[in-house]
Motif scaffolding. Structure first.
Motif, PDB file in Angstrom:
ATOM      1  N   ARG C  67       0.822  -1.204   0.000  1.00  0.00           N
ATOM      2  CA  ARG C  67       0.000   0.000   0.000  1.00  0.00           C
ATOM      3  C   ARG C  67       0.863   1.265   0.000  1.00  0.00           C
ATOM      4  O   ARG C  67       0.603   2.209  -0.722  1.00  0.00           O
ATOM      5  CB  ARG C  67      -0.905  -0.005   1.247  1.00  0.00           C
ATOM      6  N   ASP C  68       1.950   1.259   0.816  1.00  0.00           N
ATOM      7  CA  ASP C  68       2.684   2.503   1.059  1.00  0.00           C
ATOM      8  C   ASP C  68       3.985   2.669   0.281  1.00  0.00           C
ATOM      9  O   ASP C  68       4.580   3.739   0.318  1.00  0.00           O
ATOM     10  CB  ASP C  68       3.007   2.635   2.552  1.00  0.00           C
ATOM     11  N   TYR C  79       8.471   6.070  -0.133  1.00  0.00           N
ATOM     12  CA  TYR C  79       7.506   5.829   0.938  1.00  0.00           C
ATOM     13  C   TYR C  79       6.379   6.841   0.789  1.00  0.00           C
ATOM     14  O   TYR C  79       6.607   8.043   0.908  1.00  0.00           O
ATOM     15  CB  TYR C  79       8.212   5.964   2.299  1.00  0.00           C
ATOM     16  N   PRO C  81       2.898   7.152   2.344  1.00  0.00           N
ATOM     17  CA  PRO C  81       1.699   6.846   3.125  1.00  0.00           C
ATOM     18  C   PRO C  81       0.627   7.833   2.695  1.00  0.00           C
ATOM     19  O   PRO C  81       0.907   9.019   2.563  1.00  0.00           O
ATOM     20  CB  PRO C  81       2.144   7.094   4.572  1.00  0.00           C
ATOM     21  N   SER C  82      -0.520   7.374   2.432  1.00  0.00           N
ATOM     22  CA  SER C  82      -1.642   8.170   1.935  1.00  0.00           C
ATOM     23  C   SER C  82      -1.219   9.035   0.737  1.00  0.00           C
ATOM     24  O   SER C  82      -1.529  10.213   0.656  1.00  0.00           O
ATOM     25  CB  SER C  82      -2.242   9.047   3.054  1.00  0.00           C
TER      26      SER C  82
END
Lengths: 207, 202, 199
Positions: C67-68, C79, C81-82
Protein backbone atom coordinates in the motif's frame (compact mmCIF):
# COMPACT_ATOMS: atom_id res chain seq x y z
CA UNK A 1 29.25 -60.21 0.87
CA UNK A 2 25.65 -59.93 -0.22
CA UNK A 3 23.12 -61.21 2.21
CA UNK A 4 25.61 -61.89 4.96
CA UNK A 5 24.72 -60.21 8.18
CA UNK A 6 27.04 -59.67 11.06
CA UNK A 7 25.08 -59.51 14.23
CA UNK A 8 26.22 -57.10 16.84
CA UNK A 9 24.10 -56.29 19.88
CA UNK A 10 22.50 -52.87 19.87
CA UNK A 11 24.28 -51.89 23.07
CA UNK A 12 27.66 -52.56 21.51
CA UNK A 13 26.76 -50.52 18.43
CA UNK A 14 25.82 -47.60 20.64
CA UNK A 15 28.96 -47.74 22.79
CA UNK A 16 31.21 -48.08 19.75
CA UNK A 17 29.68 -45.05 18.16
CA UNK A 18 29.91 -42.92 21.26
CA UNK A 19 33.35 -43.87 22.55
CA UNK A 20 35.29 -46.89 21.28
CA UNK A 21 35.18 -45.94 17.62
CA UNK A 22 34.41 -42.28 18.13
CA UNK A 23 34.94 -40.69 14.77
CA UNK A 24 36.63 -37.59 16.04
CA UNK A 25 39.17 -38.52 18.63
CA UNK A 26 39.74 -42.09 17.38
CA UNK A 27 39.89 -41.47 13.71
CA UNK A 28 40.03 -37.67 13.22
CA UNK A 29 37.36 -38.00 10.59
CA UNK A 30 34.78 -35.64 9.30
CA UNK A 31 35.76 -32.57 11.23
CA UNK A 32 35.85 -30.31 8.20
CA UNK A 33 32.19 -29.86 7.66
CA UNK A 34 31.33 -28.86 11.19
CA UNK A 35 34.36 -27.32 12.86
CA UNK A 36 33.83 -24.06 11.02
CA UNK A 37 30.43 -23.50 12.62
CA UNK A 38 31.48 -24.42 16.17
CA UNK A 39 31.77 -20.79 17.23
CA UNK A 40 28.05 -20.89 17.88
CA UNK A 41 26.24 -23.66 19.76
CA UNK A 42 22.95 -23.35 17.88
CA UNK A 43 24.59 -23.64 14.46
CA UNK A 44 26.58 -26.63 15.68
CA UNK A 45 23.49 -28.27 17.09
CA UNK A 46 21.64 -28.00 13.79
CA UNK A 47 24.67 -29.27 11.87
CA UNK A 48 25.07 -32.22 14.24
CA UNK A 49 21.41 -33.21 14.10
CA UNK A 50 21.49 -33.00 10.32
CA UNK A 51 24.64 -35.06 10.16
CA UNK A 52 23.36 -37.75 12.53
CA UNK A 53 20.08 -38.05 10.65
CA UNK A 54 21.80 -38.17 7.27
CA UNK A 55 24.21 -40.84 8.51
CA UNK A 56 21.42 -42.92 10.04
CA UNK A 57 19.01 -42.65 7.12
CA UNK A 58 21.62 -43.22 4.42
CA UNK A 59 22.95 -46.18 6.39
CA UNK A 60 19.47 -47.60 6.54
CA UNK A 61 18.82 -47.04 2.84
CA UNK A 62 22.18 -48.42 1.75
CA UNK A 63 21.53 -51.46 3.92
CA UNK A 64 18.01 -51.96 2.58
CA UNK A 65 19.34 -51.90 -0.97
CA UNK A 66 22.46 -53.95 -0.24
CA UNK A 67 21.17 -57.19 -1.78
CA UNK A 68 20.31 -55.57 -5.11
CA UNK A 69 23.18 -53.10 -5.48
CA UNK A 70 25.81 -54.35 -7.93
CA UNK A 71 29.27 -54.13 -6.38
CA UNK A 72 30.69 -52.18 -9.29
CA UNK A 73 28.49 -49.15 -8.66
CA UNK A 74 28.44 -49.44 -4.87
CA UNK A 75 30.26 -46.17 -4.18
CA UNK A 76 28.17 -44.22 -6.66
CA UNK A 77 24.97 -45.54 -5.13
CA UNK A 78 26.17 -44.57 -1.66
CA UNK A 79 27.12 -41.07 -2.76
CA UNK A 80 23.78 -40.68 -4.48
CA UNK A 81 21.83 -41.77 -1.41
CA UNK A 82 23.84 -39.51 0.90
CA UNK A 83 23.41 -36.56 -1.43
CA UNK A 84 19.68 -37.30 -1.58
CA UNK A 85 19.29 -36.94 2.19
CA UNK A 86 21.57 -33.92 2.37
CA UNK A 87 19.49 -32.16 -0.27
CA UNK A 88 16.33 -32.93 1.70
CA UNK A 89 17.88 -31.32 4.78
CA UNK A 90 18.98 -28.34 2.69
CA UNK A 91 15.54 -27.84 1.12
CA UNK A 92 13.75 -28.11 4.47
CA UNK A 93 16.13 -25.67 6.15
CA UNK A 94 15.77 -23.18 3.34
CA UNK A 95 12.00 -23.31 3.42
CA UNK A 96 11.37 -23.34 7.16
CA UNK A 97 14.49 -21.86 8.77
CA UNK A 98 16.04 -19.52 6.21
CA UNK A 99 18.32 -17.73 8.69
CA UNK A 100 19.89 -20.98 9.80
CA UNK A 101 20.27 -22.07 6.22
CA UNK A 102 22.23 -18.88 5.51
CA UNK A 103 24.34 -19.16 8.65
CA UNK A 104 25.42 -22.65 7.71
CA UNK A 105 26.26 -21.52 4.17
CA UNK A 106 27.98 -24.30 2.24
CA UNK A 107 28.53 -26.47 5.27
CA UNK A 108 25.24 -28.37 4.98
CA UNK A 109 26.24 -29.46 1.50
CA UNK A 110 29.63 -30.51 2.76
CA UNK A 111 28.01 -33.28 4.79
CA UNK A 112 28.18 -35.21 1.49
CA UNK A 113 31.96 -35.32 1.65
CA UNK A 114 31.99 -35.93 5.38
CA UNK A 115 34.05 -39.06 5.80
CA UNK A 116 31.86 -40.33 8.64
CA UNK A 117 28.76 -40.72 6.54
CA UNK A 118 30.50 -42.51 3.72
CA UNK A 119 32.61 -44.47 6.20
CA UNK A 120 29.59 -45.86 8.09
CA UNK A 121 27.78 -46.73 4.85
CA UNK A 122 30.82 -48.61 3.60
CA UNK A 123 31.97 -50.23 6.83
CA UNK A 124 28.69 -51.12 8.48
CA UNK A 125 25.59 -50.63 6.36
CA UNK A 126 26.92 -52.68 3.45
CA UNK A 127 26.86 -55.86 5.52
CA UNK A 128 24.14 -55.29 8.10
CA UNK A 129 20.38 -55.19 8.29
CA UNK A 130 18.63 -51.83 8.01
CA UNK A 131 17.70 -51.34 11.66
CA UNK A 132 21.21 -51.94 13.12
CA UNK A 133 22.58 -49.74 10.33
CA UNK A 134 20.23 -46.98 11.36
CA UNK A 135 21.36 -47.28 14.99
CA UNK A 136 25.01 -47.41 13.98
CA UNK A 137 24.67 -44.28 11.88
CA UNK A 138 22.70 -42.44 14.52
CA UNK A 139 25.13 -43.17 17.33
CA UNK A 140 28.25 -42.56 15.27
CA UNK A 141 26.70 -39.21 14.49
CA UNK A 142 25.86 -38.62 18.14
CA UNK A 143 29.38 -39.51 19.27
CA UNK A 144 30.62 -36.93 16.84
CA UNK A 145 27.99 -34.43 17.96
CA UNK A 146 28.92 -34.68 21.64
CA UNK A 147 32.52 -33.73 20.92
CA UNK A 148 31.60 -30.87 18.61
CA UNK A 149 28.97 -29.52 20.96
CA UNK A 150 31.51 -29.49 23.76
CA UNK A 151 33.86 -27.52 21.53
CA UNK A 152 31.08 -25.15 20.54
CA UNK A 153 29.95 -24.55 24.12
CA UNK A 154 33.51 -23.73 25.13
CA UNK A 155 34.07 -21.38 22.21
CA UNK A 156 30.78 -19.55 22.51
CA UNK A 157 31.09 -19.17 26.27
CA UNK A 158 34.65 -17.84 26.27
CA UNK A 159 34.29 -15.88 23.06
CA UNK A 160 30.87 -14.28 23.45
CA UNK A 161 29.84 -14.96 27.04
CA UNK A 162 26.68 -16.72 25.91
CA UNK A 163 25.41 -20.25 25.33
CA UNK A 164 22.74 -20.78 22.68
CA UNK A 165 22.53 -17.01 22.61
CA UNK A 166 21.57 -16.71 26.30
CA UNK A 167 23.83 -14.53 28.38
CA UNK A 168 25.65 -16.57 31.02
CA UNK A 169 26.25 -15.22 34.51
CA UNK A 170 29.78 -13.93 35.06
CA UNK A 171 30.86 -14.59 31.46
CA UNK A 172 28.58 -12.00 29.93
CA UNK A 173 29.42 -9.35 32.51
CA UNK A 174 32.84 -9.69 34.12
CA UNK A 175 34.60 -11.86 31.59
CA UNK A 176 36.92 -10.12 29.16
CA UNK A 177 35.78 -11.86 25.98
CA UNK A 178 38.38 -13.91 24.17
CA UNK A 179 37.60 -12.83 20.63
CA UNK A 180 40.14 -15.34 19.37
CA UNK A 181 37.77 -18.12 20.42
CA UNK A 182 35.17 -16.98 17.90
CA UNK A 183 37.78 -16.74 15.16
CA UNK A 184 39.21 -19.76 13.32
CA UNK A 185 42.36 -20.31 15.44
CA UNK A 186 40.13 -20.85 18.48
CA UNK A 187 38.54 -23.82 16.71
CA UNK A 188 41.90 -25.45 16.11
CA UNK A 189 43.09 -24.90 19.67
CA UNK A 190 39.93 -26.18 21.36
CA UNK A 191 39.76 -29.26 19.14
CA UNK A 192 43.42 -29.98 19.92
CA UNK A 193 42.68 -29.72 23.65
CA UNK A 194 39.71 -32.07 23.37
CA UNK A 195 41.81 -34.58 21.44
CA UNK A 196 44.57 -34.33 24.02
CA UNK A 197 42.16 -34.92 26.87
CA UNK A 198 40.37 -37.89 25.29
CA UNK A 199 43.56 -39.54 24.16
CA UNK A 200 45.20 -39.11 27.54
CA UNK A 201 42.19 -40.71 29.22
CA UNK A 202 42.41 -43.58 26.77
CA UNK A 203 46.15 -44.05 27.33
CA UNK A 204 45.56 -44.13 31.10
CA UNK A 205 42.76 -46.64 30.73
CA UNK A 206 44.89 -48.97 28.63
CA UNK A 207 47.94 -49.00 30.87
CA UNK B 1 23.97 -15.16 -13.93
CA UNK B 2 26.46 -13.01 -12.01
CA UNK B 3 27.01 -9.86 -13.98
CA UNK B 4 30.51 -9.23 -15.19
CA UNK B 5 32.04 -5.77 -15.44
CA UNK B 6 34.52 -4.85 -18.14
CA UNK B 7 37.29 -7.31 -18.81
CA UNK B 8 40.26 -5.59 -17.21
CA UNK B 9 38.41 -4.86 -13.98
CA UNK B 10 37.25 -8.49 -13.95
CA UNK B 11 40.82 -9.70 -14.27
CA UNK B 12 41.90 -7.38 -11.49
CA UNK B 13 39.06 -8.61 -9.29
CA UNK B 14 40.06 -12.20 -10.04
CA UNK B 15 43.66 -11.49 -9.02
CA UNK B 16 42.51 -9.87 -5.79
CA UNK B 17 40.13 -12.74 -5.06
CA UNK B 18 42.88 -15.25 -5.73
CA UNK B 19 45.21 -13.43 -3.37
CA UNK B 20 42.50 -13.21 -0.74
CA UNK B 21 41.77 -16.93 -1.03
CA UNK B 22 45.43 -17.71 -0.38
CA UNK B 23 46.10 -15.32 2.47
CA UNK B 24 43.20 -13.58 4.13
CA UNK B 25 40.55 -16.26 3.71
CA UNK B 26 42.60 -19.40 3.43
CA UNK B 27 40.28 -22.30 2.72
CA UNK B 28 41.92 -24.48 5.34
CA UNK B 29 42.97 -22.04 8.01
CA UNK B 30 39.82 -19.96 8.07
CA UNK B 31 37.18 -22.29 6.66
CA UNK B 32 38.49 -25.60 8.01
CA UNK B 33 38.00 -27.33 4.68
CA UNK B 34 40.10 -30.31 3.71
CA UNK B 35 41.07 -31.09 7.28
CA UNK B 36 41.04 -34.89 7.03
CA UNK B 37 43.81 -35.16 4.47
CA UNK B 38 45.54 -32.14 6.00
CA UNK B 39 45.96 -34.01 9.28
CA UNK B 40 46.81 -37.39 7.81
CA UNK B 41 49.02 -36.52 4.81
CA UNK B 42 51.14 -33.76 6.30
CA UNK B 43 53.96 -35.93 7.59
CA UNK B 44 56.39 -35.35 4.75
CA UNK B 45 57.02 -32.31 2.58
CA UNK B 46 57.34 -34.24 -0.68
CA UNK B 47 54.05 -36.08 -0.31
CA UNK B 48 52.31 -32.96 0.92
CA UNK B 49 53.52 -31.01 -2.10
CA UNK B 50 52.29 -33.76 -4.43
CA UNK B 51 48.83 -33.82 -2.91
CA UNK B 52 48.77 -30.03 -2.77
CA UNK B 53 49.56 -29.78 -6.47
CA UNK B 54 46.86 -32.29 -7.33
CA UNK B 55 44.37 -30.25 -5.29
CA UNK B 56 45.35 -27.04 -7.10
CA UNK B 57 44.73 -28.68 -10.49
CA UNK B 58 41.44 -30.27 -9.45
CA UNK B 59 39.96 -27.21 -7.71
CA UNK B 60 40.82 -24.87 -10.56
CA UNK B 61 39.46 -27.18 -13.24
CA UNK B 62 36.32 -28.17 -11.36
CA UNK B 63 35.59 -24.53 -10.54
CA UNK B 64 35.39 -23.89 -14.27
CA UNK B 65 33.29 -26.97 -15.00
CA UNK B 66 30.96 -26.48 -12.08
CA UNK B 67 30.51 -22.80 -12.82
CA UNK B 68 29.34 -23.67 -16.30
CA UNK B 69 27.15 -26.50 -15.08
CA UNK B 70 25.52 -24.31 -12.45
CA UNK B 71 24.90 -21.09 -14.35
CA UNK B 72 24.26 -22.57 -17.77
CA UNK B 73 22.32 -25.70 -16.85
CA UNK B 74 20.92 -25.74 -13.32
CA UNK B 75 19.88 -22.10 -13.00
CA UNK B 76 18.00 -21.91 -16.33
CA UNK B 77 16.20 -25.12 -15.41
CA UNK B 78 15.41 -23.89 -11.90
CA UNK B 79 17.15 -26.89 -10.36
CA UNK B 80 19.62 -25.06 -8.10
CA UNK B 81 18.93 -27.43 -5.23
CA UNK B 82 20.32 -30.25 -7.35
CA UNK B 83 23.79 -28.71 -7.27
CA UNK B 84 25.18 -30.97 -4.55
CA UNK B 85 24.71 -34.10 -6.64
CA UNK B 86 25.86 -32.50 -9.87
CA UNK B 87 28.97 -30.95 -8.32
CA UNK B 88 30.09 -34.15 -6.68
CA UNK B 89 29.52 -36.13 -9.89
CA UNK B 90 31.51 -33.59 -11.90
CA UNK B 91 34.33 -33.61 -9.38
CA UNK B 92 34.44 -37.42 -9.25
CA UNK B 93 34.30 -37.73 -13.03
CA UNK B 94 37.00 -35.13 -13.54
CA UNK B 95 39.30 -36.78 -11.04
CA UNK B 96 38.77 -40.15 -12.70
CA UNK B 97 39.46 -38.70 -16.12
CA UNK B 98 42.56 -36.88 -14.95
CA UNK B 99 43.86 -40.08 -13.41
CA UNK B 100 43.40 -41.95 -16.68
CA UNK B 101 45.00 -39.23 -18.77
CA UNK B 102 48.01 -38.87 -16.50
CA UNK B 103 48.44 -42.62 -16.33
CA UNK B 104 48.40 -42.84 -20.11
CA UNK B 105 50.70 -39.98 -21.03
CA UNK B 106 53.01 -39.34 -18.15
CA UNK B 107 53.97 -42.27 -15.95
CA UNK B 108 56.37 -40.04 -14.01
CA UNK B 109 53.63 -37.56 -13.18
CA UNK B 110 51.34 -40.45 -12.39
CA UNK B 111 53.78 -41.71 -9.80
CA UNK B 112 53.96 -38.24 -8.30
CA UNK B 113 50.27 -37.28 -8.40
CA UNK B 114 48.27 -40.35 -9.35
CA UNK B 115 48.20 -41.93 -5.94
CA UNK B 116 46.64 -38.81 -4.44
CA UNK B 117 43.88 -38.40 -6.94
CA UNK B 118 41.40 -40.83 -5.38
CA UNK B 119 41.81 -38.94 -2.10
CA UNK B 120 40.69 -35.73 -3.70
CA UNK B 121 37.12 -36.58 -4.61
CA UNK B 122 36.24 -36.64 -0.94
CA UNK B 123 38.41 -33.65 -0.06
CA UNK B 124 35.93 -31.10 1.22
CA UNK B 125 38.17 -28.27 0.07
CA UNK B 126 37.15 -29.00 -3.51
CA UNK B 127 33.39 -29.17 -2.97
CA UNK B 128 33.60 -26.38 -0.40
CA UNK B 129 35.29 -23.88 -2.67
CA UNK B 130 32.84 -24.66 -5.45
CA UNK B 131 29.91 -24.07 -3.08
CA UNK B 132 31.40 -20.78 -1.86
CA UNK B 133 31.81 -19.70 -5.46
CA UNK B 134 28.12 -20.26 -6.11
CA UNK B 135 26.93 -18.69 -2.84
CA UNK B 136 28.98 -15.58 -3.47
CA UNK B 137 27.78 -15.19 -7.05
CA UNK B 138 31.27 -14.93 -8.51
CA UNK B 139 31.49 -14.21 -12.20
CA UNK B 140 33.35 -16.69 -14.40
CA UNK B 141 36.76 -15.02 -14.39
CA UNK B 142 36.60 -14.36 -10.66
CA UNK B 143 35.61 -17.99 -10.05
CA UNK B 144 38.72 -19.19 -11.82
CA UNK B 145 40.83 -16.86 -9.69
CA UNK B 146 39.06 -18.01 -6.56
CA UNK B 147 39.50 -21.70 -7.45
CA UNK B 148 43.19 -21.23 -8.15
CA UNK B 149 43.66 -19.24 -4.95
CA UNK B 150 41.84 -21.80 -2.84
CA UNK B 151 44.00 -24.58 -4.22
CA UNK B 152 47.23 -22.64 -3.77
CA UNK B 153 46.23 -21.63 -0.25
CA UNK B 154 45.50 -25.21 0.69
CA UNK B 155 48.77 -26.39 -0.82
CA UNK B 156 50.73 -23.73 0.99
CA UNK B 157 49.17 -24.64 4.30
CA UNK B 158 49.80 -28.37 3.96
CA UNK B 159 53.39 -27.96 2.73
CA UNK B 160 54.19 -25.57 5.57
CA UNK B 161 52.62 -27.97 8.03
CA UNK B 162 54.61 -30.91 6.67
CA UNK B 163 57.83 -28.90 6.97
CA UNK B 164 57.07 -28.10 10.59
CA UNK B 165 56.05 -31.66 11.42
CA UNK B 166 59.26 -33.10 9.99
CA UNK B 167 61.13 -30.94 12.44
CA UNK B 168 58.92 -32.08 15.27
CA UNK B 169 59.85 -35.72 14.83
CA UNK B 170 62.54 -35.55 17.45
CA UNK B 171 60.78 -33.26 19.88
CA UNK B 172 59.34 -34.52 23.11
CA UNK B 173 55.59 -34.18 22.91
CA UNK B 174 53.12 -35.46 25.55
CA UNK B 175 51.79 -38.85 24.47
CA UNK B 176 48.18 -37.75 24.20
CA UNK B 177 49.07 -34.81 22.01
CA UNK B 178 51.21 -36.67 19.50
CA UNK B 179 50.05 -36.84 15.90
CA UNK B 180 46.76 -35.05 15.24
CA UNK B 181 46.77 -33.07 18.49
CA UNK B 182 49.98 -31.21 17.89
CA UNK B 183 49.11 -30.81 14.20
CA UNK B 184 45.95 -28.96 15.17
CA UNK B 185 47.78 -26.72 17.60
CA UNK B 186 50.29 -25.79 14.92
CA UNK B 187 47.45 -25.21 12.49
CA UNK B 188 45.91 -22.89 15.08
CA UNK B 189 49.13 -20.92 15.35
CA UNK B 190 49.35 -20.73 11.56
CA UNK B 191 45.75 -19.52 11.42
CA UNK B 192 46.65 -16.89 13.99
CA UNK B 193 49.57 -15.76 11.86
CA UNK B 194 47.32 -15.59 8.79
CA UNK B 195 44.90 -13.30 10.60
CA UNK B 196 47.74 -10.83 10.31
CA UNK B 197 47.04 -10.63 6.58
CA UNK B 198 43.49 -9.37 7.15
CA UNK B 199 43.27 -5.79 6.08
CA UNK B 200 45.94 -6.12 3.41
CA UNK B 201 43.09 -6.06 0.91
CA UNK B 202 40.54 -3.32 1.17
CA UNK C 1 24.43 -62.06 -12.28
CA UNK C 2 25.24 -62.64 -15.95
CA UNK C 3 23.98 -59.36 -17.35
CA UNK C 4 25.47 -57.57 -14.36
CA UNK C 5 26.91 -54.77 -16.44
CA UNK C 6 23.57 -53.85 -17.99
CA UNK C 7 21.92 -54.41 -14.68
CA UNK C 8 24.29 -51.96 -12.98
CA UNK C 9 23.56 -49.27 -15.55
CA UNK C 10 19.82 -49.78 -15.39
CA UNK C 11 19.97 -49.92 -11.61
CA UNK C 12 21.84 -46.62 -11.36
CA UNK C 13 19.48 -45.05 -13.85
CA UNK C 14 16.35 -46.17 -12.04
CA UNK C 15 17.71 -45.18 -8.63
CA UNK C 16 18.79 -41.75 -9.84
CA UNK C 17 15.42 -41.19 -11.49
CA UNK C 18 13.46 -42.24 -8.42
CA UNK C 19 15.51 -40.17 -5.96
CA UNK C 20 15.64 -37.14 -8.26
CA UNK C 21 11.91 -37.09 -8.84
CA UNK C 22 11.32 -37.26 -5.10
CA UNK C 23 13.66 -34.30 -4.62
CA UNK C 24 12.06 -32.30 -7.39
CA UNK C 25 8.67 -32.97 -5.86
CA UNK C 26 9.83 -31.79 -2.44
CA UNK C 27 11.45 -28.70 -3.90
CA UNK C 28 8.30 -27.75 -5.80
CA UNK C 29 6.28 -28.17 -2.63
CA UNK C 30 8.52 -25.84 -0.64
CA UNK C 31 9.38 -23.38 -3.41
CA UNK C 32 6.56 -20.98 -2.60
CA UNK C 33 7.54 -21.01 1.05
CA UNK C 34 11.13 -20.06 0.18
CA UNK C 35 9.95 -17.20 -2.05
CA UNK C 36 7.56 -15.93 0.63
CA UNK C 37 10.31 -16.08 3.27
CA UNK C 38 12.60 -13.95 1.15
CA UNK C 39 9.92 -11.46 0.27
CA UNK C 40 8.71 -11.11 3.86
CA UNK C 41 12.26 -10.67 5.17
CA UNK C 42 12.78 -7.86 2.69
CA UNK C 43 9.46 -6.17 3.37
CA UNK C 44 9.93 -6.44 7.11
CA UNK C 45 13.31 -4.69 6.76
CA UNK C 46 11.80 -1.95 4.61
CA UNK C 47 9.05 -1.22 7.12
CA UNK C 48 11.50 -1.23 10.00
CA UNK C 49 13.62 1.65 8.70
CA UNK C 50 10.85 4.15 9.33
CA UNK C 51 10.31 4.48 13.06
CA UNK C 52 6.83 5.92 12.51
CA UNK C 53 5.51 2.72 10.95
CA UNK C 54 4.00 0.43 13.52
CA UNK C 55 3.44 -3.19 12.70
CA UNK C 56 1.35 -5.24 15.07
CA UNK C 57 1.54 -8.63 13.44
CA UNK C 58 3.45 -10.37 10.68
CA UNK C 59 0.25 -10.60 8.65
CA UNK C 60 0.21 -6.81 8.29
CA UNK C 61 3.62 -6.57 6.67
CA UNK C 62 2.70 -7.43 3.12
CA UNK C 63 -0.46 -5.31 2.88
CA UNK C 64 1.27 -2.25 4.35
CA UNK C 65 4.26 -2.69 2.09
CA UNK C 66 2.20 -2.92 -1.09
CA UNK C 67 0.00 0.00 0.00
CA UNK C 68 2.68 2.50 1.06
CA UNK C 69 5.77 1.76 -1.00
CA UNK C 70 6.37 2.34 -4.69
CA UNK C 71 9.50 1.35 -6.56
CA UNK C 72 10.81 4.38 -8.43
CA UNK C 73 13.17 4.65 -11.42
CA UNK C 74 16.05 5.69 -9.20
CA UNK C 75 16.29 2.18 -7.76
CA UNK C 76 14.90 3.25 -4.39
CA UNK C 77 11.41 2.72 -3.03
CA UNK C 78 9.38 5.81 -2.33
CA UNK C 79 7.51 5.83 0.94
CA UNK C 80 4.06 7.28 0.22
CA UNK C 81 1.70 6.85 3.13
CA UNK C 82 -1.64 8.17 1.94
CA UNK C 83 -0.11 9.10 -1.41
CA UNK C 84 2.22 11.81 -0.07
CA UNK C 85 5.99 11.28 -0.48
CA UNK C 86 7.52 10.90 2.99
CA UNK C 87 10.89 9.33 2.38
CA UNK C 88 12.96 6.83 0.43
CA UNK C 89 14.16 3.30 1.03
CA UNK C 90 17.33 2.37 -0.78
CA UNK C 91 18.16 -1.34 -1.06
CA UNK C 92 21.84 -2.27 -1.16
CA UNK C 93 23.77 -5.48 -1.44
CA UNK C 94 27.29 -6.67 -1.97
CA UNK C 95 29.97 -9.03 -0.74
CA UNK C 96 30.49 -9.21 3.00
CA UNK C 97 33.35 -11.01 4.69
CA UNK C 98 31.81 -14.46 4.21
CA UNK C 99 28.73 -14.19 2.05
CA UNK C 100 26.66 -11.38 0.54
CA UNK C 101 25.18 -8.74 2.83
CA UNK C 102 21.79 -7.37 1.80
CA UNK C 103 19.96 -4.55 3.47
CA UNK C 104 17.87 -1.44 3.11
CA UNK C 105 18.50 2.09 4.32
CA UNK C 106 15.73 4.58 4.94
CA UNK C 107 16.36 8.17 3.85
CA UNK C 108 14.27 11.20 4.79
CA UNK C 109 12.56 13.72 2.51
CA UNK C 110 15.70 15.88 2.39
CA UNK C 111 17.48 12.97 0.66
CA UNK C 112 20.17 13.32 3.32
CA UNK C 113 19.10 12.18 6.74
CA UNK C 114 19.04 8.46 7.33
CA UNK C 115 15.96 7.28 9.17
CA UNK C 116 17.24 3.80 9.87
CA UNK C 117 18.94 0.77 8.41
CA UNK C 118 18.22 -2.96 8.47
CA UNK C 119 20.03 -6.00 7.15
CA UNK C 120 17.85 -8.83 5.96
CA UNK C 121 20.48 -11.18 4.68
CA UNK C 122 23.99 -11.79 5.99
CA UNK C 123 26.18 -14.62 7.21
CA UNK C 124 29.06 -12.84 8.91
CA UNK C 125 31.08 -14.34 11.75
CA UNK C 126 28.82 -15.05 14.75
CA UNK C 127 29.68 -12.79 17.64
CA UNK C 128 31.70 -10.42 15.47
CA UNK C 129 30.51 -9.31 12.04
CA UNK C 130 27.08 -10.84 12.55
CA UNK C 131 26.46 -8.23 15.23
CA UNK C 132 25.54 -5.75 12.50
CA UNK C 133 21.98 -7.05 12.97
CA UNK C 134 21.99 -6.07 16.64
CA UNK C 135 20.27 -2.82 17.68
CA UNK C 136 23.41 -1.31 19.24
CA UNK C 137 24.94 -1.20 15.78
CA UNK C 138 22.09 -0.45 13.39
CA UNK C 139 20.43 2.11 15.63
CA UNK C 140 23.47 4.35 15.20
CA UNK C 141 22.46 5.08 11.60
CA UNK C 142 19.19 6.79 12.48
CA UNK C 143 19.36 10.59 12.26
CA UNK C 144 22.90 10.58 10.86
CA UNK C 145 23.24 12.45 7.60
CA UNK C 146 24.70 11.35 4.29
CA UNK C 147 27.57 13.69 3.45
CA UNK C 148 28.44 14.87 -0.04
CA UNK C 149 31.14 13.11 -2.04
CA UNK C 150 32.07 9.49 -2.53
CA UNK C 151 31.90 8.52 1.13
CA UNK C 152 28.49 9.56 2.42
CA UNK C 153 28.64 7.16 5.36
CA UNK C 154 31.74 6.66 7.47
CA UNK C 155 32.15 3.65 9.72
CA UNK C 156 35.18 4.22 11.89
CA UNK C 157 36.82 2.64 14.93
CA UNK C 158 34.91 3.65 18.09
CA UNK C 159 37.85 5.68 19.39
CA UNK C 160 38.02 7.83 16.23
CA UNK C 161 34.33 8.10 15.39
CA UNK C 162 33.06 11.66 15.31
CA UNK C 163 29.52 12.98 15.72
CA UNK C 164 28.28 11.96 12.30
CA UNK C 165 30.30 8.72 12.09
CA UNK C 166 29.18 5.20 12.82
CA UNK C 167 31.23 3.29 15.39
CA UNK C 168 32.55 0.06 13.93
CA UNK C 169 32.31 -3.26 15.75
CA UNK C 170 35.53 -4.23 17.47
CA UNK C 171 37.01 -7.35 15.89
CA UNK C 172 34.84 -7.09 12.81
CA UNK C 173 36.87 -4.59 10.82
CA UNK C 174 36.49 -6.48 7.56
CA UNK C 175 32.73 -6.66 7.77
CA UNK C 176 32.54 -2.95 8.57
CA UNK C 177 34.90 -1.96 5.76
CA UNK C 178 32.91 -3.95 3.23
CA UNK C 179 29.60 -2.75 4.59
CA UNK C 180 30.69 0.88 4.33
CA UNK C 181 31.87 0.32 0.77
CA UNK C 182 28.72 -1.31 -0.51
CA UNK C 183 26.45 1.13 1.28
CA UNK C 184 28.32 4.12 -0.11
CA UNK C 185 28.30 2.69 -3.62
CA UNK C 186 24.54 2.31 -3.45
CA UNK C 187 24.05 5.86 -2.16
CA UNK C 188 26.35 7.39 -4.77
CA UNK C 189 24.61 5.50 -7.55
CA UNK C 190 21.24 6.60 -6.29
CA UNK C 191 22.35 10.25 -6.27
CA UNK C 192 23.57 10.00 -9.85
CA UNK C 193 20.22 8.57 -10.93
CA UNK C 194 18.32 11.25 -9.05
CA UNK C 195 20.37 13.93 -10.76
CA UNK C 196 19.77 12.42 -14.18
CA UNK C 197 16.07 12.56 -13.53
CA UNK C 198 16.40 16.09 -12.21
CA UNK C 199 14.67 15.40 -8.94
Amino acid sequence: MNGQTVTKPAKQIILDGLWYDNAIFRQILGICSTLAVTNNVLNTLVMCISLSLVTALSGMTVSALRNWTPRSVRMMVQTLIIAFFVIIVDILLRAYWPEMSRNLGPYVGLIITNCIVMGRCEAFAGTNRPWPSFLDGLFSGLGYSVVLLAIAAFRELLGMGTILGFAMPYFSTHWDKWIIMVMPPGGFFVLAMVLWLCRSVEIKRKS
Amino acid sequence: MPTAGNFSSEIWLAVVTCFAAVFTQNILLSYFLGMCSFVSVSKEVKTAAGLGLAVVVVITATSILNWMAYWWVLVPLGLEFYRFILFIIIIAAFVQLLEMVIDRYSPALYLALGIFLPLITVNCAVLGSVLWMVIRNYSFVVSVGFGLGSGLGWMMAIVAMAGIRQRLDESKIPAGLRGPGITLIIAGIMALAFIGFTGVLQ
Amino acid sequence: MKQSRYFAVVYMFVLTAVLSSMLIGLERLTRRQVKTNEQIAFERAVLAVFPQIEIKSAAEIHPVFTRDFVLSDSGAYEYRPSGQLAGYVLPFEGPGFWAPIKGVVGIGMDQKTMTGIRFYEQAETPGLGARIVEPFFYEQFAEKSLTEGSRPVRIRPPSEAGGNDISAITGATQTCVRLEKLLNEAVVQWRVKLQEQGK
